[in-house]
Design a protein around this motif. Structure first.
Motif, PDB file in Angstrom:
ATOM      1  N   ASN A 130       0.817  -1.213   0.000  1.00 18.72           N
ATOM      2  CA  ASN A 130       0.000   0.000   0.000  1.00 18.72           C
ATOM      3  C   ASN A 130       0.849   1.261   0.000  1.00 18.72           C
ATOM      4  N   MET A 131       2.139   1.115   0.321  1.00 19.22           N
ATOM      5  CA  MET A 131       3.037   2.272   0.372  1.00 19.22           C
ATOM      6  C   MET A 131       4.070   2.244  -0.754  1.00 19.22           C
ATOM      7  N   MET A 132       3.883   1.371  -1.731  1.00 21.88           N
ATOM      8  CA  MET A 132       4.883   1.226  -2.777  1.00 21.88           C
ATOM      9  C   MET A 132       4.632   2.167  -3.950  1.00 21.88           C
ATOM     10  N   ASP A 133       5.694   2.819  -4.373  1.00 20.63           N
ATOM     11  CA  ASP A 133       5.694   3.669  -5.560  1.00 20.63           C
ATOM     12  C   ASP A 133       6.359   2.867  -6.672  1.00 20.63           C
ATOM     13  N   TYR A 134       5.579   2.348  -7.593  1.00 22.31           N
ATOM     14  CA  TYR A 134       6.106   1.458  -8.623  1.00 22.31           C
ATOM     15  C   TYR A 134       6.792   2.191  -9.762  1.00 22.31           C
ATOM     16  N   THR A 135       7.088   3.483  -9.562  1.00 22.67           N
ATOM     17  CA  THR A 135       7.973   4.202 -10.474  1.00 22.67           C
ATOM     18  C   THR A 135       9.335   4.424  -9.809  1.00 22.67           C
ATOM     19  N   ASP A 136       9.494   3.900  -8.596  1.00 23.52           N
ATOM     20  CA  ASP A 136      10.716   4.066  -7.816  1.00 23.52           C
ATOM     21  C   ASP A 136      11.339   2.695  -7.572  1.00 23.52           C
ATOM     22  N   ARG A 137      12.646   2.577  -7.719  1.00 20.07           N
ATOM     23  CA  ARG A 137      13.286   1.273  -7.616  1.00 20.07           C
ATOM     24  C   ARG A 137      13.184   0.651  -6.231  1.00 20.07           C
ATOM     25  N   SER A 138      12.933   1.460  -5.196  1.00 22.10           N
ATOM     26  CA  SER A 138      12.785   0.901  -3.846  1.00 22.10           C
ATOM     27  C   SER A 138      11.569  -0.011  -3.748  1.00 22.10           C
ATOM     28  N   SER A 139      10.639   0.081  -4.710  1.00 23.19           N
ATOM     29  CA  SER A 139       9.442  -0.770  -4.691  1.00 23.19           C
ATOM     30  C   SER A 139       9.791  -2.237  -4.899  1.00 23.19           C
ATOM     31  N   THR A 140      10.978  -2.513  -5.421  1.00 23.50           N
ATOM     32  CA  THR A 140      11.366  -3.900  -5.676  1.00 23.50           C
ATOM     33  C   THR A 140      11.795  -4.637  -4.409  1.00 23.50           C
ATOM     34  N   ILE A 141      11.987  -3.909  -3.323  1.00 24.95           N
ATOM     35  CA  ILE A 141      12.567  -4.501  -2.109  1.00 24.95           C
ATOM     36  C   ILE A 141      11.532  -5.226  -1.257  1.00 24.95           C
ATOM     37  N   PHE A 142      10.403  -4.558  -1.020  1.00 25.87           N
ATOM     38  CA  PHE A 142       9.501  -5.005   0.036  1.00 25.87           C
ATOM     39  C   PHE A 142       8.395  -5.942  -0.447  1.00 25.87           C
ATOM     40  N   SER A 143       7.800  -6.626   0.505  1.00 28.54           N
ATOM     41  CA  SER A 143       6.727  -7.575   0.211  1.00 28.54           C
ATOM     42  C   SER A 143       5.763  -7.640   1.376  1.00 28.54           C
ATOM     43  N   ASP A 144       4.588  -8.167   1.111  1.00 32.79           N
ATOM     44  CA  ASP A 144       3.571  -8.342   2.147  1.00 32.79           C
ATOM     45  C   ASP A 144       3.742  -9.707   2.817  1.00 32.79           C
ATOM     46  N   GLY A 145       3.206  -9.826   4.017  1.00 32.41           N
ATOM     47  CA  GLY A 145       3.274 -11.096   4.720  1.00 32.41           C
ATOM     48  C   GLY A 145       2.828 -10.935   6.158  1.00 32.41           C
ATOM     49  N   CYS A 146       2.567 -12.061   6.801  1.00 35.10           N
ATOM     50  CA  CYS A 146       2.078 -12.043   8.180  1.00 35.10           C
ATOM     51  C   CYS A 146       2.695 -13.209   8.946  1.00 35.10           C
ATOM     52  N   ALA A 147       3.040 -12.973  10.193  1.00 40.89           N
ATOM     53  CA  ALA A 147       3.559 -14.029  11.059  1.00 40.89           C
ATOM     54  C   ALA A 147       3.170 -13.711  12.493  1.00 40.89           C
ATOM     55  N   ALA A 148       2.974 -14.739  13.284  1.00 39.10           N
ATOM     56  CA  ALA A 148       2.562 -14.533  14.674  1.00 39.10           C
ATOM     57  C   ALA A 148       3.116 -15.634  15.562  1.00 39.10           C
ATOM     58  N   ALA A 149       3.371 -15.272  16.801  1.00 39.85           N
ATOM     59  CA  ALA A 149       3.845 -16.227  17.795  1.00 39.85           C
ATOM     60  C   ALA A 149       2.933 -16.190  19.015  1.00 39.85           C
ATOM     61  N   LEU A 150       2.763 -17.347  19.636  1.00 32.82           N
ATOM     62  CA  LEU A 150       2.053 -17.462  20.903  1.00 32.82           C
ATOM     63  C   LEU A 150       3.092 -17.612  21.998  1.00 32.82           C
ATOM     64  N   LEU A 151       3.054 -16.720  22.967  1.00 31.57           N
ATOM     65  CA  LEU A 151       3.942 -16.804  24.122  1.00 31.57           C
ATOM     66  C   LEU A 151       3.126 -17.192  25.344  1.00 31.57           C
ATOM     67  N   THR A 152       3.660 -18.101  26.139  1.00 28.26           N
ATOM     68  CA  THR A 152       2.977 -18.565  27.345  1.00 28.26           C
ATOM     69  C   THR A 152       3.985 -18.697  28.481  1.00 28.26           C
ATOM     70  N   ALA A 153       3.463 -18.967  29.671  1.00 27.41           N
ATOM     71  CA  ALA A 153       4.340 -19.258  30.803  1.00 27.41           C
ATOM     72  C   ALA A 153       5.046 -20.577  30.535  1.00 27.41           C
ATOM     73  N   SER A 154       6.339 -20.633  30.827  1.00 28.49           N
ATOM     74  CA  SER A 154       7.143 -21.805  30.507  1.00 28.49           C
ATOM     75  C   SER A 154       6.911 -22.932  31.511  1.00 28.49           C
ATOM     76  N   THR A 155       6.729 -24.135  30.980  1.00 21.80           N
ATOM     77  CA  THR A 155       6.625 -25.331  31.814  1.00 21.80           C
ATOM     78  C   THR A 155       7.792 -26.276  31.543  1.00 21.80           C
ATOM     79  N   ASP A 156       8.714 -25.851  30.676  1.00 20.36           N
ATOM     80  CA  ASP A 156       9.914 -26.641  30.389  1.00 20.36           C
ATOM     81  C   ASP A 156      11.094 -25.685  30.318  1.00 20.36           C
ATOM     82  N   GLU A 157      12.118 -26.024  29.546  1.00 18.60           N
ATOM     83  CA  GLU A 157      13.313 -25.187  29.525  1.00 18.60           C
ATOM     84  C   GLU A 157      13.192 -23.967  28.626  1.00 18.60           C
ATOM     85  N   GLY A 158      12.092 -23.804  27.901  1.00 17.61           N
ATOM     86  CA  GLY A 158      11.937 -22.649  27.033  1.00 17.61           C
ATOM     87  C   GLY A 158      11.847 -21.354  27.819  1.00 17.61           C
ATOM     88  N   GLU A 159      12.621 -20.338  27.400  1.00 19.69           N
ATOM     89  CA  GLU A 159      12.568 -19.048  28.086  1.00 19.69           C
ATOM     90  C   GLU A 159      13.367 -17.998  27.332  1.00 19.69           C
TER      91      GLU A 159
END
Length: 347
Positions: free
Chosen positions: A161-190
Motif C-alpha cells: 500500500n506504500m509502494m511507488d512502482y515508479t521508484d526502484r525501492s518498490s522492488t525490495i519489500f513484500s507483504d506477509g504475516c507471522a505470529a507467535a504465541l507466548l505462554t508461561a514456561s513449563t519446560d526449559e523454554g525461556e
C-alpha cells in the motif's frame, strides 16, 4: 520466578508472487545488476484483495490457525500485540461500521473485535523491522509479572500500500504475516536476554513520505510512499553492518553465552550481503543462519518471525537449543534476543 517461552509460531504469505521481470515494475528507471545483487530478491508477494487478502483477513487466518493448533479458544488470549508498518488500514471490519481506509483504529483493536478475543488487552507497536522483537519482549514481561497467561505477538505487513512502482525501492519489500504465541514456561523454554540500542543520525535514509510518485513530476497527486534516499543503499552499508553485532554481543553477554553456544541465528532479512556481514560480525558460520529474502522479499516486521518459522519447519532448531534473533530497523534501531527453545508447536 515465572518464565515466558515461545509456545507456537505460524506465518502466511500472499498467494501471488511477482518476479523481478513482472510488468508491475515496468515503469521503473533503468535497473543495474548491482542493485539486484545487493538486495538478492528474485520474487516477492503482494496481498490481493480480489482473493480476500488484506491486513485484517490474513491476520484473522493466522490467529485462528494459532489458536486451533494450540487448543485455545479466543477467550483464552489475554494479550495481543500487533505491528504493521503501513499506518493506513484498508479493512477495519465492523468496528466503525464502514470499510474506508483509516489511520485509527489500529490493527490490534480491529483484530480483537473480529477474532472475538474478548479478554485480551491489546495495543500496537512500531519499531519497523524489529517490531517482532519488541513485541516479544513486552509480552514476556507481562507473562513474567503474572499479568497474562497467553499472549499473541502478530506482525502483518501490507506494505504494498506504500509502494511507488515508479521508484526502484518498490522492488525490495513484500507483504506477509507471522505470529507467535507466548505462554508461561513449563519446560526449559525461556527468554534468556535481550538488548537494543538506537541511533537516529541516519533516520532520513529510509522513511515514509507524503509525495507524488517519483516518475510523475507534473502531477500534484500525493500518497504515503516508502522513500529511500538516492544513495541510501550505500549509506546503509556504512553503518548497519556494525550495529546489529553490537546488539547481539550485548545480549549474549547478558545471557552468559558465546556465539559458539548458539544453535541458530535468526536475522532480519534485508539483503544477503547485510545478513552475511551481521553473521561475520558475531562469528556465526553460514550453516547457522537461513536467508529467505530471495523468495519472500523484505517483509519488514514479519521478516524475523517468518524466518524463525521456516528455520523450525526445516528442523534447523531443536528443543533445548539456544537461538539468537536480531535485526535492524529504519529509524534506526538495533535489537537482539537470546531464547532457549522448549516444546513448540509449528503451524
Amino acid at each position: 520466578m515465572i518464565k515466558a517461552k515461545i509456545a507456537s509460531i505460524t506465518s502466511q504469505l500472499p498467494a501471488r508472487k511477482f518476479k523481478n521481470t513482472d510488468p508491475i515494475f515496468g515503469n521503473l528507471p533503468e535497473m543495474s545488476q548491482r542493485w539486484w545483487r545487493f538486495w538478492g530478491i528474485d520474487e516477492r508477494g503482494y496481498f490481493s484483495p480480489d482473493l480476500g487478502e488484506d491486513e485484517l483477513h490474513v491476520s484473522l487466518t493466522v490467529v485462528e490457525r494459532l489458536l486451533k493448533a494450540n487448543n485455545l479458544k479466543p477467550a483464552d488470549v489475554d494479550l495481543i500485540i500487533c505491528a504493521a508498518s503501513c499506518p493506513v488500514l484498508t479493512n477495519i471490519g465492523s468496528v466503525k461500521g464502514t470499510n474506508q481506509p483509516r489511520l485509527y483504529p489500529r490493527l490490534s483493536r480491529v483484530l480483537r473485535e473480529e477474532a472475538g478475543l474478548i479478554n485480551a488487552t491489546h495495543f500496537d507497536i512500531q519499531m519497523e523491522c524489529a517490531s517482532f522483537l519488541l513485541g516479544q519482549k513486552l509480552a514476556a514481561s507481562y507473562i513474567e509479572q503474572g499479568k497474562v497467561r497467553n499472549a499473541v505477538v502478530l506482525c502483518c505487513e501490507y506494505i504494498s500500500n506504500m509502494m511507488d512502482y515508479t521508484d526502484r525501492s518498490s522492488t525490495i519489500f513484500s507483504d506477509g504475516c507471522a505470529a507467535a504465541l507466548l505462554t508461561a514456561s513449563t519446560d526449559e523454554g525461556e527468554l534468556l536476554a535481550s538488548a537494543q540500542h538506537s541511533n537516529a543520525t541516519h533516520y532520513s535514509i529510509a522513511t515514509g513520505k507524503w509525495r507524488a510518485p517519483s516518475g510523475d513530476s507534473e502531477s500534484h497527486r500525493t500518497k504515503l510512499y516508502f522513500s529511500l534516499d538516492e544513495d541510501g543503499q550505500k549509506q546503509m552499508q556504512e553503518f548497519v553492518p556494525q550495529n546489529v553485532p553490537i546488539a547481539v554481543h550485548r545480549a549474549l553477554k547478558k545471557a552468559g553465552l558465546q556465539s559458539s553456544d548458539i544453535g541458530e541465528f535468526v536475522f532480519h532479512q534485508p539483503s544477503p550481503l547485510l545478513v552475511h556481514a551481521w553473521a561475520t560480525g558475531v562469528d556465526c558460520p553460514e550453516e547457522k543462519y537461513l536467508t529467505t529474502m530471495d523468495k519472500a522479499g523484505v517483509m519488514v516486521s514479519a521478516s524475523i518471525p517468518y524466518t524463525l518459522h521456516q528455520s523450525l519447519k526445516q528442523g534447523r532448531i531443536q528443543k533445548g537449543d539456544a537461538i539468537v534473533m536480531a535485526g535492524a530497523a529504519t529509524g534506526w534501531g538495533f535489537a537482539a534476543q537470546v531464547w532457549r527453545i522448549g516444546d513448540l508447536v509449528i503451524c
